[in-house]
Write a protein that holds these residues in place. Structure first.
Motif, mmCIF file in Angstrom:
data_model
loop_
_atom_site.group_PDB
_atom_site.id
_atom_site.type_symbol
_atom_site.label_atom_id
_atom_site.label_comp_id
_atom_site.label_asym_id
_atom_site.label_seq_id
_atom_site.Cartn_x
_atom_site.Cartn_y
_atom_site.Cartn_z
ATOM 1 N N ARG A 418 38.348 15.196 24.843
ATOM 2 C CA ARG A 418 38.891 14.097 25.647
ATOM 3 C C ARG A 418 40.178 13.590 25.019
ATOM 4 O O ARG A 418 40.221 13.297 23.818
ATOM 5 C CB ARG A 418 37.876 12.976 25.782
ATOM 6 N N PRO A 420 42.911 10.599 25.585
ATOM 7 C CA PRO A 420 43.206 9.382 26.336
ATOM 8 C C PRO A 420 44.698 9.249 26.662
ATOM 9 O O PRO A 420 45.547 9.944 26.099
ATOM 10 C CB PRO A 420 42.752 8.276 25.378
ATOM 11 N N PHE A 421 44.986 8.338 27.572
ATOM 12 C CA PHE A 421 46.363 8.060 27.985
ATOM 13 C C PHE A 421 47.163 7.536 26.787
ATOM 14 O O PHE A 421 46.673 6.757 25.972
ATOM 15 C CB PHE A 421 46.352 7.016 29.107
ATOM 16 N N ARG A 426 49.297 11.760 30.276
ATOM 17 C CA ARG A 426 48.204 11.226 31.071
ATOM 18 C C ARG A 426 46.873 11.574 30.411
ATOM 19 O O ARG A 426 46.791 12.464 29.565
ATOM 20 C CB ARG A 426 48.240 11.836 32.473
ATOM 21 N N SER A 427 45.830 10.889 30.812
ATOM 22 C CA SER A 427 44.493 11.200 30.305
ATOM 23 C C SER A 427 44.060 12.570 30.822
ATOM 24 O O SER A 427 44.304 12.900 31.989
ATOM 25 C CB SER A 427 43.480 10.152 30.773
ATOM 26 N N GLU A 429 40.945 16.006 30.094
ATOM 27 C CA GLU A 429 39.764 16.536 29.411
ATOM 28 C C GLU A 429 39.765 18.056 29.486
ATOM 29 O O GLU A 429 40.180 18.634 30.488
ATOM 30 C CB GLU A 429 38.475 16.010 30.057
ATOM 31 N N ASP A 446 43.806 13.165 34.859
ATOM 32 C CA ASP A 446 43.817 11.948 35.676
ATOM 33 C C ASP A 446 45.256 11.731 36.134
ATOM 34 O O ASP A 446 46.007 10.971 35.526
ATOM 35 C CB ASP A 446 43.301 10.764 34.857
ATOM 36 N N GLU A 449 46.050 8.072 37.024
ATOM 37 C CA GLU A 449 45.532 7.066 36.084
ATOM 38 C C GLU A 449 44.662 6.037 36.800
ATOM 39 O O GLU A 449 44.749 4.833 36.584
ATOM 40 C CB GLU A 449 46.680 6.378 35.346
ATOM 41 N N TYR A 453 39.736 12.348 37.806
ATOM 42 C CA TYR A 453 40.152 13.548 37.082
ATOM 43 C C TYR A 453 40.106 14.748 38.017
ATOM 44 O O TYR A 453 39.074 15.055 38.605
ATOM 45 C CB TYR A 453 39.232 13.788 35.881
#
Length: 485
Positions: A418, A420-421, A426-427, A429, A446, A449, A453
């Motif tokens: 994972r 994160p932003f 961007r976030s 996975e 994502d 945001e 996802y």
């Protein structure tokens, strides 16, 4: 169809898992012999010559991998000989090399493939394949086929042999695995099941008659699965196709995962609608599903419909009182595993019919029919619940999202990375599945945001593939430096 001679190559895929213990990093115990499985198919090369393509699969774990510059190298040497009587008419020798960073990469069910071909005259011949590991030369394996070449000449409708495959996709490049605009991943074992549920096949049609009417512009094809004694097990329906000329290529994917373990025949029937002549071809294949075997090795009755042998689950009685809306919702959850014929049948049923059909639907997928519980259904519906609770999108239930679909089809990921932003990215996975198709990844971003996802790239067969997937993480990044996936 005229053909260029192809080069040779090696391909790695994942078939069906078997028991396996990963060996230590420094040494491997040499196997007693190098087991392999081979198959061949005949196609038209010219009016007087046949194109014989052969392939073989080697169990990857049976090669001896030796340390090589910080990595490990496994290789096998292939000798293919075309013989007539006692004389060798043609011989081809090539080496296939496979490199790994760690012996732990060698997991159950992996196969290494090689493929090559001969152009042969219409005379009785034999093909002999010898495969040996240079690290263990005394363990060589040998397979020899006597065969009668087929002469694809004259004006009558004819079909080539059926070539069984683990994958087929459009590909206009030239390689050992491409024919007539398709990339064909060979499956000489002709073995299918839970790990390889789609039986892909390649076939060529010769001597289609020129059309003199609108109907004659087409031909009809039907794919069937039969028992080895010829009894019909399943038909995949009749399809009508436009003739591209006097020859045509037929590729097909048939879902065979509902068939009970055993041997079957894939039968293809082609009808030329100009002359109403029919040509047929067939090829034997095998299905293996571990759940078809009870303790002690007893195999359940071999037939496609296993109603009564499997269980709809300990909670099957609830279907008798469920409303049509509730049953529809559960069947909709199963849309990712239901084949088209099942979905079409379900739509036509009334409430009582749906109550009975959903029981049959889950019963056919019970992998332990000797127990009252249907673990497959239980696990699947638990994943639906998990997806709805943990993977919900802004405007969609969790099971409808990309991550929900993947978890329902492939199960829980073995590992999830994972990210994160931050100010640059961007976030996103990365989901890893180490036991699916030899190891695959799914990458979700994502994009907005908003917690939604979306799948942007995967290495799994049939899934979205995008080598420049990093552009979705940072649209301003240089995609030329992209990815290891």
């Amino acid at each position: 169809m005229s053909r260029p001679m192809h080069s040779v190559g090696v391909l790695l895929t994942m078939l069906l898992p078997v028991a396996f213990t990963v060996l230590g990093q420094n040494a491997q115990t040499p196997p007693q012999n190098l087991h392999f499985v081979a198959d061949f198919s005949q196609f038209r090369y010219s009016d007087s010559l046949m194109y014989v393509e052969f392939s073989a699969s080697v169990d990857r774990e049976r090669l001896v991998y030796a340390a090589d510059g910080g990595r490990f190298k496994g290789e096998f040497l292939v000798t293919a000989e075309l013989l007539q009587q006692d004389s060798v008419i043609s011989r081809k020798i090539w080496r296939n090399v496979n490199m790994v960073d760690s012996l732990a990469e060698i997991v159950p069910g992996q196969k290494l493939y090689c493929i090559n071909s001969f152009v042969v005259p219409p005379q009785p011949s034999r093909i002999r394949l010898t495969i040996q590991d240079p690290q263990h030369p005394e363990g060589a394996g040998v397979v020899e086929w006597p065969f009668q070449p087929r002469l694809f000449s004259g004006d009558s409708l004819q079909l080539s042999d059926i070539q069984m495959a683990g994958s087929i996709e459009r590909d206009t490049t030239t390689s050992v695995y491409t024919k007539n605009g398709f990339r064909i991943g060979p499956n000489p074992t002709a073995l299918y099941g839970i790990g390889l549920p789609i039986l892909y096949s390649y076939l060529e049609i010769y001597n289609l008659a020129p059309a003199t009417s609108a109907a004659g512009e087409n031909y009809r094809v039907e794919y069937k699965v039969c028992s080895t004694d010829g009894a019909l097990v399943k038909s995949y329906g009749v399809k009508e196709r436009h003739k591209p000329g006097t020859s045509a290529v037929e590729v097909n994917g048939a879902n065979v995962v509902t068939l009970v373990s055993g041997a079957y025949l894939l039968r293809v029937e082609v009808t030329d609608l100009e002359t109403n002549t029919v040509a047929r071809a067939e090829h034997k294949f095998f299905v293996y599903r571990e759940g078809d075997y009870a303790e002690g090795g007893e195999r359940f009755k071999k037939r496609e419909e296993v109603m009564g042998a499997g269980s709809a689950g300990l909670d099957a009685g609830r279907y008798d009182t469920m409303s049509e809306k509730e049953i529809n919702a559960e069947f909709e959850y199963a849309r990712y595993i239901a084949i088209k014929e099942e979905r079409d049948t379900y739509k036509k049923l009334n409430l009582e019919g749906k109550r009975k059909y959903i029981k049959e639907f889950w019963s056919k997928r019970d992998q332990t029919p000797n127990t009252p519980e249907n673990e497959y259904k239980r696990d699947y519906l638990e994943r639906v619940q998990f997806a709805n609770q943990s993977l919900r999108g802004t405007f969609r239930d969790g099971w409808r999202t990309d991550r929900g679909r993947v978890i329902l089809i492939y199960g829980r990921a073995d590992e999830i990375e994972r990210f994160p932003f931050n100010n640059q990215n961007r976030s996103y996975e990365i989901w890893h599945y180490y036991q699916v198709q030899g190891g695959v990844v799914f990458i979700f971003v994502d994009k907005r945001e908003m917690g939604d996802y979306e799948l942007v790239h995967s290495t799994a067969r049939g899934e979205l593939y995008d080598e420049e997937w990093t552009r979705w993480i940072n649209p301003n990044s240089d995609t030329s430096s992209s990815t290891t996936y």
